[in-house]
Write an enzyme that holds these catalytic residues in place. Structure first.
Site, mmCIF file in Angstrom:
data_model
loop_
_atom_site.group_PDB
_atom_site.id
_atom_site.type_symbol
_atom_site.label_atom_id
_atom_site.label_comp_id
_atom_site.label_asym_id
_atom_site.label_seq_id
_atom_site.Cartn_x
_atom_site.Cartn_y
_atom_site.Cartn_z
ATOM 1 N N THR A 175 27.770 31.656 38.354
ATOM 2 C CA THR A 175 28.503 32.360 39.398
ATOM 3 C C THR A 175 27.634 32.437 40.647
ATOM 4 O OG1 THR A 175 29.670 33.636 37.730
ATOM 5 C CG2 THR A 175 29.664 34.542 39.951
ATOM 6 N N LYS A 196 10.503 32.948 22.557
ATOM 7 C CA LYS A 196 9.335 33.676 23.079
ATOM 8 C C LYS A 196 8.529 32.831 24.068
ATOM 9 C CE LYS A 196 8.761 37.372 19.861
ATOM 10 N NZ LYS A 196 9.917 37.215 18.962
ATOM 11 N N LEU A 258 22.719 45.559 30.405
ATOM 12 C CA LEU A 258 23.296 46.147 31.614
ATOM 13 C C LEU A 258 24.516 45.346 32.067
ATOM 14 C CD1 LEU A 258 20.004 46.962 33.559
ATOM 15 C CD2 LEU A 258 21.515 48.570 32.395
ATOM 16 N N GLU A 259 24.409 44.015 31.964
ATOM 17 C CA GLU A 259 25.532 43.164 32.366
ATOM 18 C C GLU A 259 26.775 43.491 31.554
ATOM 19 O OE1 GLU A 259 24.722 38.971 32.119
ATOM 20 O OE2 GLU A 259 26.802 38.408 32.541
#
Lengths: 404, 169
Positions: A175, A196, A258-259
């Site tokens: 996006t 990692k 959070l997204e």
């Protein structure tokens, strides 16, 4: 007699009171609601028809105070928490889902991630421009061969070469990719270490090793520019690395939590709009001599849509409340990981149900591409795929449940 | 298996006859090779290539339920459905257009029109030089299509004068 929109405004006020939004949050929501309705809503038709992004829209959003919601005021932001950022996402997405998507990629995925994980220098260098809209941000994680297995299958590499890193690979479904000035990019700095061995970089798109391979033609959220990005011997200074080497996974995972909480809010805003449109149409459309809203089968749909909207909102706000003040480096595991995945899972599916019914209420007209309800319907599928598919969200929830 | 159904030869079962199965195989192969590749372009342009109807006519896939004397294929209704199913599998959009033409328009004309009208329109509709449609839904008449219909046909000597609008035909 009150009009439809006055009634809805009164409803929303009651809802906000229930969730004890602060006066400041209420003022921000009111402001965003007004400018989104006046400025962003009229852009929908052309953006959808042409996959068109208005050239100066990010600068305009900057001027309207819509960017840098979580950035400190001294850097040009609004100094708010992620809860408020999600409220802003919710309202923008309600009036223009495509702008909401681009806004979220810029303000949360790029800017907020940079704020949480970048060095002081990086923050000072990029955040003011991102807050004013001079710079457009994006985040590059997904690759042609790395979707649900984004970390394990990541093939983009960043090889150390003296004081630089040299990046090679490609990213897809990004996006804002075609218009971005800065991209928070994930690449493997140590292939032998798997997930990692991932590091985060901030890439400036005027780099000669960067190109937009193609702008993609989407089913929904049309207008929000989505692209395939290619990095060919893209040389960046070591100072472009965000956080220590090989610690990208914690940036990705906490960012994704959070997204997902943000995506839940996007769903709530769009589902709320679907309810408004369904309600409006049911009241004006007459068949068999009366408004179809007078038929119980239509009433049942409206009641179910309302219930989905408010359930998704309640759960989404609970997840957001848990995200507020999440320490740097936290997330990606434990309660917050489970809760945000669950809120996102629920909201995506709730919006699917809500918009499917609201579109159905519109009958034949809802099948026409140039109606607002049809745009909402076409946008839905992404919300059950992006930020982790519904299935990946379920895996996260189950893993956390079973870990205890 | 339902004994009664199997023993009563007057009642159709849901099993295809050998001829119907052969018809399905042949139609399926033809539609996949001729039409499937058109899907992307048709979706992009929202347009029907002009070659589709003549091709359907040439191969005898128009006028499925119309007797050969009017230019049709003279098939039973189940066979027509089998062909519609195969066509929709290869191209949902051509399947929709075909059924509007062949069932909604052509078959309705054959079942309800007088011989003059049949002779005038069916041969062209069956060879693909004419394309048919059906007009029922109106801007204000959807679920209540009959009760809310506003289009009128006023008798005027030997003519009728039509006024009104149809949508999503």
């Amino acid at each position: 007699m009150t009009t439809q929109s006055e009634a809805i405004a009164a409803d929303l006020e009651a809802i906000r009171a229930n969730y004890s939004l602060t006066d400041e949050q209420s003022q921000i929501v009111d402001h965003v609601d007004r400018v989104s309705r006046e400025v962003l809503h009229p852009l929908q038709a052309r953006m959808d028809d042409e996959e068109w992004w208005p050239d100066d829209l990010f600068k305009q959003m900057g001027e309207l105070g819509l960017l840098g919601i979580t950035a400190p005021e001294e850097l040009g932001g609004s100094g708010q928490n992620e809860f408020t950022q999600a409220l802003v996402s919710e309202v923008i997405s309600k009036w223009n889902p495509a702008v909401g998507l681009s806004h979220g990629a810029h303000d949360n995925l790029c800017l907020n991630n940079l704020l949480r994980n970048g060095s002081e220098e990086q923050v000072k260098k990029y955040v003011p421009g991102l807050c004013s809209g001079e710079l457009v941000g994006a985040l590059g994680l997904t690759e042609p061969g790395a979707g649900s297995d984004a970390l394990g299958s990541m093939a983009t590499t960043a090889r150390r070469d003296g004081d630089d890193y040299v990046i090679n690979g490609s990213k897809i479904y990004i996006t804002n990719g075609p218009i971005a000035d800065v991209i928070l990019l994930y690449a493997k700095t140590d292939k032998s270490k798997g997930a990692k061995g991932i590091s985060a970089f901030i890439i400036e798109t005027d780099n000669p090793g960067f190109k937009v391979a193609q702008k993609l033609d989407k089913m929904g959220f049309r207008g929000s520019p989505t692209g395939e990005l290619v990095f060919e011997d893209c040389r960046v200074p070591a100072s472009a690395m965000v956080g220590p080497e090989n610690t990208g996974v914690s940036v990705v995972m906490s960012g994704l939590d959070l997204e997902r909480a943000m995506v839940a809010s996007v769903c709530v805003g769009m589902a709320e709009r679907a309810l408004e449109l369904g309600l409006e149409y049911a009241k004006i459309r007459e068949q068999f001599g009366k408004p179809i809203a007078s038929f119980q089968m239509m009433q049942s749909k409206l009641a179910e849509i309302y219930t989905e909207v408010e359930t998704a909102r309640a759960f989404g706000y609970r997840a957001l409340a848990a995200c507020t003040g999440l320490p740097k480096g936290a997330g990606g595991r434990g309660e917050i990981h489970k809760l945000t995945a669950a809120a996102c899972l629920y909201a995506g599916e709730a919006f699917n149900k809500a918009v499917t019914e609201a579109c159905h209420i519109h009958g034949g007209s809802g099948y026409m591409q140039d109606t607002e309800i049809n745009r909402l319907f076409r946008a839905n599928k992404l919300l059950e795929i992006g930020a982790g598919t519904s299935e990946v969200r379920k895996i996260i929830i189950a893993e956390e449940l079973l870990r205890a | 298996m339902n004994k009664q159904l199997r023993n009563d030869t007057a009642l159709p079962t849901h099993f295809m006859t050998d001829e119907q199965q052969a018809l399905a195989d042949q139609a399926g192969k033809f539609f996949m090779s001729e039409f499937h590749h058109l899907n992307a372009e048709m979706d992009d342009t929202d347009d029907l290539p002009s070659s589709v109807f003549p091709k359907l006519g040439e191969m005898g896939y128009l006028g499925l339920n119309v007797p050969p004397e009017f230019g049709g294929a003279g098939l039973d209704f189940t066979s027509a459905c089998i062909i519609t199913e195969q066509l929709s599998r290869a191209s949902a959009a051509i399947g929709l257009t075909h059924v509007a033409h062949d069932n909604l328009c052509v078959n309705n004309i054959y079942r309800n029109a007088n011989d003059d009208l049949r002779r005038k329109y069916l041969p062209g509709l069956c060879n693909g030089t004419l394309i048919g449609a059906l007009g029922l839904t109106e801007p204000g008449a959807g679920s209540d299509a009959l009760g809310s219909m506003r289009t009128t046909a006023k008798k005027d000597a030997d003519d009728y004068i039509l006024n009104g609008a149809k949508i999503r035909s």
